[in-house]
Design an enzyme around this catalytic site. Structure first.
Site, PDB file in Angstrom:
ATOM      1  N   LYS A  80     -29.538   6.769  17.521  1.00 31.28           N
ATOM      2  CA  LYS A  80     -29.864   5.507  18.081  1.00 31.28           C
ATOM      3  C   LYS A  80     -28.695   5.070  18.704  1.00 31.28           C
ATOM      4  CE  LYS A  80     -33.425   2.649  17.295  1.00 31.28           C
ATOM      5  NZ  LYS A  80     -34.911   3.156  17.359  1.00 31.28           N
ATOM      6  N   GLY A 177     -43.262 -11.329  13.225  1.00 31.27           N
ATOM      7  CA  GLY A 177     -42.651 -11.053  14.362  1.00 31.27           C
ATOM      8  C   GLY A 177     -43.912 -10.210  15.347  1.00 31.27           C
ATOM      9  N   LEU A 178     -43.862 -10.769  16.505  1.00 31.83           N
ATOM     10  CA  LEU A 178     -44.971 -10.648  17.295  1.00 31.83           C
ATOM     11  C   LEU A 178     -44.514  -9.964  18.736  1.00 31.83           C
ATOM     12  CD1 LEU A 178     -46.715 -13.947  16.581  1.00 31.83           C
ATOM     13  CD2 LEU A 178     -47.299 -11.684  16.035  1.00 31.83           C
ATOM     14  N   ALA A 180     -44.103  -6.271  21.006  1.00 31.17           N
ATOM     15  CA  ALA A 180     -45.033  -5.151  21.670  1.00 31.17           C
ATOM     16  C   ALA A 180     -45.759  -4.544  20.767  1.00 31.17           C
ATOM     17  CB  ALA A 180     -44.196  -4.681  22.688  1.00 31.17           C
ATOM     18  N   TYR A 183     -47.835  -6.984  18.577  1.00 23.17           N
ATOM     19  CA  TYR A 183     -49.019  -7.521  19.284  1.00 23.17           C
ATOM     20  C   TYR A 183     -50.353  -6.440  19.347  1.00 23.17           C
ATOM     21  CZ  TYR A 183     -52.110  -8.722  23.144  1.00 23.17           C
ATOM     22  OH  TYR A 183     -53.404  -8.819  23.977  1.00 23.17           O
TER      23      TYR A 183
END
Length: 346
Positions: A80, A177-178, A180, A183
């Site tokens: 990462k 939390g919204l 990508a 959503y």
């Protein structure tokens, strides 16, 4: 800052600190393991309060990628990277090309991709300096829809195990939390008939989901206290902790965030509370699975990718079953499964 003494240090193979004065780049790359193949994991751009906070995050995330890739049966190790800064102000082609040059110097031990605050366009700018990036436009592209699909199927697996059916209609789901992925998850849930309760630090993201999916907006802190069936953590990590767990009424926790447990013992507490937890790196593996199909010699194949993503459902059912049989929390079973695969090969 002593990396070797960090609690999250887990015999990582490499931890590389990157800087570029001209572009302002400050980044950290962590390669946890290359036992199953080159380390693969996205790049996150975040305005960390301290360098130590960034180190802890990249160490945890890179180990998570090792386990995620193993349980998803991908020939990848785990790595990462994090770029430190405010995404609203530091993004530039120079910055991403500088980061690409640092990737190139690693010679293929680590491949980067999209993650929080990084777009496919940003990855394409890195690609101008290196081939050690995945999730490219015109190939596998944006991984978010596939992560969302895998998370949705993971919720269905949790319902099947907990309730004996997969019925989403009328299900109350709290989504924290919204971004990508979240959503896309909300879209799947809405189309299946779920009732959504949502929160985010970005009002525009809230407004979009409220308008499109009829969701109910709640406060950032209020999300933990709702009387819902499923709590879906989809923001940053460690939202399952000593303060929040006693407040959560949902009996299923299944979301797309990484590192949802603040500490391993919190997974044990959830089990003691009769809460079914879908281990984060298992349920959110759809994106990296899709990226893998970009590396096939015959070219990217979306149909094969989706079929592989659908396997997340069966993997979670296996983990839930083993957890019951062995009287262990699900995150311990997931870790054991990952270590078995790493030791024995794919």
């Amino acid at each position: 800052m002593a990396v070797f003494n960090q609690v999250e240090f887990d015999n990582h193979e490499q931890v590389v600190f990157c800087s570029d004065e001209q572009s302002g780049l400050k980044a950290i790359i962590a390669v946890h393991s290359t036992a199953l193949g080159p380390a693969v994991g996205g790049c996150r751009l975040w305005n960390y309060a301290t360098d130590d906070e960034a180190i802890v995050d990249v160490l945890r995330l890179s180990k998570g990628m090792t386990y995620k890739n193993a349980v998803a049966r991908l020939p990848f190790g785990g790595g990462k990277s994090v770029i430190i800064g405010d995404a609203k102000s530091i993004k530039s082609e120079e910055l991403f090309r500088a980061f690409g040059r640092h990737l190139e110097r690693l010679g293929g031990s680590y491949y980067s991709a999209e993650d929080v605050n990084i777009t496919t366009g940003d990855v394409m700018m890195m690609h101008k300096e290196t081939n050690y990036v995945l999730g490219l436009e015109g190939k596998s592209g944006n991984p978010s829809p596939y992560t969302a699909l895998g998370t949705f199927l993971g919720i269905k697996a949790a319902l099947q195990h907990k309730r004996g059916n997969q019925d989403i209609k009328g299900l109350k789901v709290a989504v924290q939390g919204l971004g990508a992925v979240a959503y896309g998850l909300c879209k799947h849930l809405h189309e299946a008939g779920a009732e959504l309760f949502v929160t985010d630090i970005n009002q525009a993201s809230i407004d979009r989901v409220v308008t499109e999916f009829g969701a109910t907006a709640v406060g950032i802190d209020e999300i933990y206290d709702l009387d819902v069936d499923v709590y879906a953590p989809c923001a940053l990590g460690a939202t399952l902790n000593d303060n929040t767990i006693p407040r959560i009424k949902a009996k299923i926790i299944a979301g797309c965030a990484n590192n949802q447990l603040a500490a391993s013992r919190h997974g044990d507490i959830l089990r003691d509370n009769n809460v079914l937890y879908a281990p984060d790196y298992v349920i959110n593996a759809g994106g990296i699975i899709n990226v893998y199909y970009e590396t096939n010699p015959e070219g990217y194949n979306e149909a094969k990718s989706i079929k592989h993503v659908e396997g997340i459902y069966d993997t979670l059912l296996e983990i839930f079953k083993r957890a019951d049989e062995e009287n262990k929390s699900t995150h311990h079973i997931a870790d054991e499964l990952a270590r078995e695969i790493i030791a024995n090969g794919l």
